[in-house]
Design an enzyme around this catalytic site. Structure first.
Site, mmCIF file in Angstrom:
data_model
loop_
_atom_site.group_PDB
_atom_site.id
_atom_site.type_symbol
_atom_site.label_atom_id
_atom_site.label_comp_id
_atom_site.label_asym_id
_atom_site.label_seq_id
_atom_site.Cartn_x
_atom_site.Cartn_y
_atom_site.Cartn_z
ATOM 1 N N LYS A 38 -15.831 -8.539 -40.063
ATOM 2 C CA LYS A 38 -15.165 -9.750 -39.564
ATOM 3 C C LYS A 38 -15.493 -10.935 -40.480
ATOM 4 C CE LYS A 38 -19.124 -10.341 -36.479
ATOM 5 N NZ LYS A 38 -19.604 -10.283 -35.081
ATOM 6 N N TYR A 265 -21.562 -40.414 -53.223
ATOM 7 C CA TYR A 265 -21.008 -41.184 -52.104
ATOM 8 C C TYR A 265 -22.118 -41.807 -51.268
ATOM 9 C CZ TYR A 265 -16.352 -39.015 -52.578
ATOM 10 O OH TYR A 265 -15.123 -38.606 -53.010
HETATM 11 C C1 LIG Z 1 -20.698 -9.519 -35.223
HETATM 12 C C2 LIG Z 1 -20.987 -8.420 -34.275
HETATM 13 C C3 LIG Z 1 -21.755 -7.311 -34.687
HETATM 14 C C4 LIG Z 1 -22.471 -7.258 -36.026
HETATM 15 O O1 LIG Z 1 -23.626 -8.053 -35.935
HETATM 16 P P1 LIG Z 1 -24.759 -8.082 -37.059
HETATM 17 O O2 LIG Z 1 -25.914 -8.721 -36.371
HETATM 18 O O3 LIG Z 1 -24.251 -8.874 -38.189
HETATM 19 O O4 LIG Z 1 -25.043 -6.667 -37.443
HETATM 20 C C5 LIG Z 1 -21.904 -6.266 -33.801
HETATM 21 N N1 LIG Z 1 -21.347 -6.308 -32.565
HETATM 22 C C6 LIG Z 1 -20.620 -7.354 -32.131
HETATM 23 C C7 LIG Z 1 -20.041 -7.333 -30.766
HETATM 24 C C8 LIG Z 1 -20.429 -8.448 -32.966
HETATM 25 O O5 LIG Z 1 -19.728 -9.495 -32.520
#
Ligand SMILES: *Cc1c(COP(=O)(O)O)cnc(C)c1O
Length: 372
Positions: A38, A265
């Protein structure tokens, strides 16, 4: 196009393979990795990472949204893609068109999805204590009734741990309680004759800290990228992971700053003595937090250089007073190795007061992703 011109990410796919192998060693025999790709694969580039992992033999993936799922299908990912987050009824058509598996976020959502009148593949989310998505684990009858909905093809049941990175007694007990609640739901379903679904519970820290749980998948994100959420975790991890990503930009120009002069800035930095400074071609639009103004560090010619003045949208300034050889066109490393020095994603995140997951996932679209 000339690569590595302005600001870029270098991807080390050998390190990705190394991490896959290390994590697979931890997984129980029948458990497969379901990489979380993701947020553009935590900033690494979802297409490149998805395709590489598929070539390494990985079949199943999870993402946060339908849009991310479609991007992976367009990139040639053929296995299961689980959408972990909410999908609006207006996007239900995309679930079937792109053969994405949707998370059932609670019983009413299951009814809504069932009403779409086309068979949708789903995994049922169970809330065992995080109180985010999932039907509450104690509502076993509601969970059971999801199987009565004829337009849902239920292929999995899962939950999510919310303190699996913690090591205090309180945190470990909470995690054990979540595991217990999840098992009760699974056993209840089995007792009522429902079988043949896959189960998964662990993310990266669930796998690193509870490797003996024997489920069907581990949804590994941050660990796969060879990063830890915070620097301390590296010292206690049961595997050795290597960072996949480096973040670099170029010196645009070098100049003197005289004692008493300001830079950037808001005049937030004033030189106390004669200095040499460099403008660097990366800014907050690329994912360098503006909160690192007058605070963060980068590496150049194997030395640490402090960020000075406010970070701009596209550029920032660093102090190169101790680095006389620094010149326009030189590489500046924000995450990664430079000579004997290294800034890991978690070091960088620590300076910004956050975790590496946030820093990586916010790395901008404008950065080139270059496979080294
Ligand atoms: C993002 C996510 C993961 C992966 O998490 P990590 O800690 O990066 O391994 C796993 N399960 C769900 C439901 C998530 O939202």
């Amino acid at each position: 196009m000339y690569q590595k011109g302005r600001a870029w990410i270098e991807l080390n796919m050998e390190h990705l393979l190394h991490n896959v192998k290390q994590l697979q060693r931890l997984l129980p025999a029948q458990c497969a990795m379901m990489p979380a790709i993701k947020a553009n694969a935590y900033g690494h580039g979802a297409r490149l990472i998805g395709q590489s992992l598929q070539r390494m033999g990985i079949r199943d993936f999870c993402v946060a949204s339908v849009k991310e799922g479609i991007e992976l299908r367009d990139a040639g990912i053929t296995g299961q893609i689980l959408v972990l987050g909410y999908t609006s009824p207006r996007q239900f058509c995309d679930l079937t068109e792109y053969n994405l598996t949707q998370t059932v976020v609670d019983y009413p959502y299951a009814v809504q999805l069932n009403g779409y009148n086309k068979t949708a593949s789903v995994h049922v989310g169970v809330d065992t204590g995080m109180h985010r998505l999932g039907e509450r684990s104690e509502n076993m009858q509601d969970i059971r009734r999801i199987w009565d909905l004829k337009n849902l093809n239920i292929t999995g049941v899962f939950s999510h741990l919310c303190v699996s990175d913690g090591t205090t007694d309180m945190e470990r007990n909470y995690t054990l309680e979540q595991i217990c609640r999840f098992m009760s739901v699974v056993q209840f379903l089995h007792r009522t004759g429902i079988k043949g679904f896959k189960m998964h519970l662990q993310g990266s820290y669930g796998l690193l800290n509870y490797p003996d749980l024997a489920f069907d998948y581990a949804r590994v994100g941050i660990a796969l990228y060879g990063a830890y959420s915070s620097p301390h975790d590296k010292t206690v991890a049961p595997v050795s992971l290597k960072p996949v990503l480096s973040l670099k930009a170029r010196v645009e120009c070098v100049k003197e700053l005289h004692a008493g002069e300001c830079a950037g800035y808001g005049l937030s930095f004033t030189a106390r003595h004669e200095m040499k400074i460099a403008a660097v071609s990366i800014g907050y639009a690329d994912g360098i937090p503006r909160g690192l103004s007058n605070k963060g560090h980068a590496l150049i010619h194997g030395k640490r250089a402090a960020m000075i003045g406010r970070i701009c949208m596209d550029q920032l300034l660093i102090d190169i007073s101790g680095i006389p050889q620094a010149a326009a066109g030189d590489e500046v490393v924000f995450i990664g190795k430079c000579g004997q020095e290294e800034i890991t994603a978690s070091d960088f995140a620590g300076e910004a007061g956050t975790i590496s997951n946030e820093i990586l996932s916010r790395l901008g679209d404008r950065l080139e992703r270059v496979v080294d």
